[in-house]
Scaffold this active site. Structure first.
Site, PDB file in Angstrom:
ATOM      1  CG  ASP A 221      10.022  13.535   9.243  1.00 32.59           C
ATOM      2  OD1 ASP A 221      10.049  14.608   8.598  1.00 32.59           O
ATOM      3  OD2 ASP A 221       9.990  12.427   8.695  1.00 32.59           O
TER       4      ASP A 221
ATOM      5  N   GLY B  94       8.152   4.110   1.209  1.00 26.56           N
ATOM      6  CA  GLY B  94       8.731   5.330   1.763  1.00 26.56           C
ATOM      7  C   GLY B  94      10.201   5.189   2.044  1.00 26.56           C
ATOM      8  N   GLY B  95      10.736   6.119   2.844  1.00 32.24           N
ATOM      9  CA  GLY B  95      12.154   6.127   3.125  1.00 32.24           C
ATOM     10  C   GLY B  95      12.639   4.877   3.843  1.00 32.24           C
ATOM     11  CG  PHE B  96      11.684   1.773   7.521  1.00 33.05           C
ATOM     12  CD1 PHE B  96      12.701   1.962   8.436  1.00 33.05           C
ATOM     13  CD2 PHE B  96      11.058   0.541   7.470  1.00 33.05           C
ATOM     14  CE1 PHE B  96      13.078   0.935   9.285  1.00 33.05           C
ATOM     15  CE2 PHE B  96      11.427  -0.492   8.305  1.00 33.05           C
ATOM     16  CZ  PHE B  96      12.449  -0.284   9.222  1.00 33.05           C
ATOM     17  N   GLY B  97      11.110   1.785   3.600  1.00 34.04           N
ATOM     18  CA  GLY B  97      10.911   0.628   2.732  1.00 34.04           C
ATOM     19  C   GLY B  97       9.468   0.501   2.295  1.00 34.04           C
TER      20      GLY B  97
ATOM     21  CB  VAL C  79       3.840   0.545   3.800  1.00 33.62           C
ATOM     22  CG1 VAL C  79       2.811   0.410   4.917  1.00 33.62           C
ATOM     23  CG2 VAL C  79       4.936   1.523   4.192  1.00 33.62           C
TER      24      VAL C  79
ATOM     25  CB  ILE D 248      -0.950   0.026   1.217  1.00 30.30           C
ATOM     26  CG1 ILE D 248      -0.167  -0.098   2.529  1.00 30.30           C
ATOM     27  CG2 ILE D 248      -1.998  -1.067   1.107  1.00 30.30           C
ATOM     28  CD1 ILE D 248      -1.023   0.030   3.772  1.00 30.30           C
ATOM     29  N   GLY D 249       2.165   1.121   0.023  1.00 29.44           N
ATOM     30  CA  GLY D 249       2.997   2.314   0.012  1.00 29.44           C
ATOM     31  C   GLY D 249       4.461   1.965  -0.058  1.00 29.44           C
TER      32      GLY D 249
ATOM     33  CE  LYS E  99       6.164   3.327   8.285  1.00 30.44           C
ATOM     34  NZ  LYS E  99       6.823   4.483   8.927  1.00 30.44           N
TER      35      LYS E  99
END
Length: 784
Positions: A609, A493-496, A498, A490-491, A512
């Site tokens: 953040d 991002g910067g971490f990886g 999702v 579903i997504g 995540k």
């Protein structure tokens, strides 16, 4: 038992070595350059200033040549334009080997140069032979092409005191000989070899961790959108071919559908991100981007790479946004062999810091089919506004995985004798070793390549001091997400990536999973997230359900927020606009979450953040603050500031924090003020698609406020529905949050009270909203 002894031996060697290995200041600990068969030292042969010495054993005590039958052969009629390095070769008519001492455990680059030529008694072009390194095969039934110079390059992790390079001629072939013209052996930074990569298959993309133990053979190295780079332009002396117009054209898309970009300055290498050794400035500083075709449309760009069929490859893609005028404006998709490998890529979030022109790379594992072709494609994301739609690629490396390395010179019998002592020693130092491993991972995570670990550690859980009550087995998380199916993603991002999932008890969760190629959040951020959320529970903070570090994975499991982020509801996704009352309630909920962080325990927590994409909406519309990977705890109870390096998102950063590096709770207040403006204006914090004076939301809105033109900045979707007193109270509060000096900003508790007052003013102006609010179960009055 022997296998256990080998693991203990290699683990201890690797851990101790990593304490002293610093990839940030690269200098080869091992460096041998041999002019094979020649009697002279050769300088500048590769246009890189390096010197190759003769390989005769009498001329060097650093390495040795072990052979029974070898010949030094000179080309009887070399071309005048031929580099001196290729005018001779060392010939072997029986199994022979070079022995190189290795100074310390590290990845090793091995390059073998071959130039076949004919002499009165030998025809090197007819030779067939095998080459291996300390027992690991490199070239099997190898026959160098007769018409050109061939350079075979290999890289592998090596942790033994010496490397044995073996040449074995095929005595059944014509000639029965082996040869080599030049040899390079040198060590490289640990990040060159990833511990894991994203595995690409027909079912989608998933994380794999079987890379660092492999021997890699270079197939292609391409400077996309740029020119040919010679060895002298690369700190590891690599050659990068252009993707179009060179000896081999890799670009498949029509040339008129793409445009090359050349960045005139230096890219911004950041701590924890790629270094010059990963790829030089000349690669990251050039790119190929989309161009509107003759049909007025943007088309995906495709590249094709010929490889041996039915083999496995490590594919490394290099990116650096040298096309955008501002951060957070470029979103694109990456496909490998037709599979979505990375969706909605946001380089501003993935790169190591929120800085323009900051490099990033991603590693993939891909199997070539019968066709023997790998395809890479980039295309625009739906997240991009039409006026900013684009996609880029800067560089490509294709490395064949030719087998697992078993580099060990300890005889099996000797390992058995050592076993008892190794086990006893391990028991005595186990606690210390665990502490060392944890320290190494924490201090070297960025230098070792954004989450990569040596081969001896890839299958073991990370020894982290976390809340064990929150640990969830990897198998349960995999089952909850359909084995991390792309259908559940579903997504990104910067971490990886999702994923949406459901645990065995039916609890819906968001998972995540750290991206092994990510230069964004790493181990430190993972630990911070777990430690913060395991201590804090609040109605307006996203709850951490659990985590997993099994098999060196970094996975976080949260409560599922089924209405997405505040950002999703404000702009860019086409969702129905939120009414003003609802926007106020969301701001109030987020402010309550921040207030709890700042004052709700004996420790001050600073989020660092705060932005609209980190304010999430649960069922019933409850607003919750999420993503605590950058969160900082003040050093002492009651303290309100900490000196630290600047982290956060461009457009939301506190100018006081940028100037002094003193992080305070007022830094969160500044970021929250920007969020309030997003809520009021319905646009991003940074928007390069608008006139220059409007690009920065905080500056533009503050200027309009001072000029008394408040109505001009209100989101057109809600303009006319705001009570004037509510609007003034809200904007005055946002302006106070954005004060240049942190001391002049209100505390988040004061912001919360002002927001609640703005909601009361709105409800008193529109009593009908009060009834609707009661039915919806709004946020006003909820202090939990």
């Amino acid at each position: 038992m022997a296998a256990m002894a080998r693991w203990l031996w290699r683990s201890a060697v690797v851990v101790v070595a990593l304490l002293f290995f610093d990839a940030s200041a690269y200098s080869p600990g091992t460096d041998f350059l041999l002019n094979c068969g020649g009697s002279d030292t050769v300088s500048g042969a590769m246009d890189d200033g390096r010197t190759f010495v003769p390989d005769g054993t009498s001329l060097s005590s650093a390495f040795s040549l072990s052979t029974r039958h070898e010949i030094s052969l000179l080309d009887p009629s070399p071309s005048s334009s031929l580099p001196d390095l290729y005018r001779s070769s060392r010939i072997f008519t029986s199994p022979s080997s070079y022995l190189f001492p290795i100074s310390r455990p590290a990845p090793i680059f091995l390059r073998l140069h071959f130039r076949p030529f004919r002499a009165p008694e030998f025809d090197l072009a007819s030779s067939i032979f095998n080459v291996s390194a300390s027992g690991s095969p490199l070239l099997i039934d190898f026959r160098p092409p007769s018409s050109s110079i061939t350079v075979e390059e290999f890289v592998f992790w090596f942790d033994l005191p010496r490397l044995e390079l073996n040449f074995v001629p095929d005595v059944g072939s014509n000639g029965g000989l082996a040869f080599v013209s030049a040899i390079e052996v040198f060590s490289a930074p640990a990040a060159i070899i990833p511990n894991s990569a994203i595995e690409i298959s027909a079912s989608g993309a998933r994380t794999s961790s079987a890379v660092s133990a492999q021997v890699l053979r270079k197939c292609h190295r391409v400077n996309v959108g740029g020119a040919l780079l010679s060895a002298g332009n690369d700190t590891l002396w690599r050659r990068w071919l252009p993707d179009l117009g060179g000896g081999e054209s890799y670009l498949v898309s029509p040339a008129n559908q793409s445009q090359t970009v050349v960045f005139p300055g230096l890219v911004s290498y950041q701590d924890g991100g790629p270094t010059q050794e990963i790829a030089p400035n000349a690669v990251y500083g050039t790119a190929r981007k989309l161009r509107i075709g003759g049909d007025g449309e943007l088309h995906n760009l495709s590249w094709s790479f010929s490889v041996p069929a039915r083999r496995r490859f490590l594919l490394r893609l290099h990116f650096c946004d040298v096309v955008s005028a501002a951060l957070y404006t470029l979103y694109f998709n990456v496909f490998v062999d037709g599979v979505l490998a990375m969706g909605d890529v946001d380089l501003s979030s993935l790169a190591a810091g929120p800085v323009l022109h900051s490099p990033y790379y991603a590693d993939f594992l891909v199997d070539a089919g019968r066709s023997g072709v790998l395809q890479v494609m980039v295309g625009p994301s739906d997240w991009s506004p039409p006026s900013l739609a684009n996609a880029i690629l800067n560089g490509v490396e294709v490395m064949e995985m030719i087998g697992a390395a078993e580099f060990s010179t300890i005889p099996e019998a000797q390992r058995g004798k050592l076993l008892f002592g190794l086990i006893l020693g391990s028991l005595l130092v186990f606690s210390l070793l665990i502490a060392i491993v944890a320290l190494v991972i924490l201090r070297r995570w960025k230098q070792i390549g954004k989450g990569k670990q040596p081969a001896s550690m890839i299958s073991r859980p990370l020894p982290l001091n976390l809340n064990l009550g929150l640990r969830i087995p990897l198998s349960e998380i995999a089952a909850a997400t359909g084995n991390f199916s792309s259908l559940n993603q579903i997504g990104f991002g910067g971490f990886g990536r999702v994923y949406e999932g459901a645990l065995r008890d039916g609890t819906r969760v968001a998972v995540k999973r750290a991206d092994p190629g990510s230069a964004g959040q790493g181990l430190t951020e993972f630990i911070t997230e777990v430690q913060v959320l395991s201590r804090l529970r609040h109605r307006h903070l996203v709850s951490l359900i659990g985590y997993s570090t099994d098999q060196a994975e970094l996975i976080l499991v949260y409560e599922f927020m089924d209405q997405g982020s505040l950002r999703d509801h404000l702009y860019g996704t086409g969702k129905a606009p939120l009414p003003w009352k609802r926007r106020l309630e969301i701001c109030i909920g987020a402010a309550k979450g921040l207030h709890y962080l700042h004052t709700g325990s004996d420790q001050v927590f600073i989020h660092r953040d705060v932005k609209s994409s980190n304010i999430l909406l649960a069922a019933g519309g409850i607003a919750k603050v999420g993503d605590f990977g950058l969160c900082k705890m003040a050093p002492l109870a009651g303290a309100s500031q900490v000196v630290t390096g600047v982290k956060g998102s461009f457009g939301y950063l506190d100018p006081d924090y940028l100037k002094t590096q003193q992080l305070t709770c007022k830094s969160d207040v500044y970021s929250f003020g920007v969020v309030m403006l997003e809520v009021l204006c319905g646009r991003p914090a940074i928007d390069p698609s608008v006139p220059s004076e409007m690009v920065n939301l905080a500056e533009w809105a503050s200027r309009r406020h001072q000029e008394g033109l408040l109505e001009d900045i209100v989101d057109p979707a809600i303009r006319g529905s705001l009570a004037s007193q509510s609007l003034v109270e809200f904007m005055n509060t946002a302006a106070a949050c954005l004060a240049v000096c942190g001391a002049d900003r209100p505390a988040i508790a004061d912001v919360l009270r002002s927001l609640e007052n703005a909601l009361r003013l709105q409800l008193s102006h529109c009593p009908c909203d009060e009834d609707k609010r009661a039915q919806e179960g709004g946020e006003l009055g909820s202090t939990s």
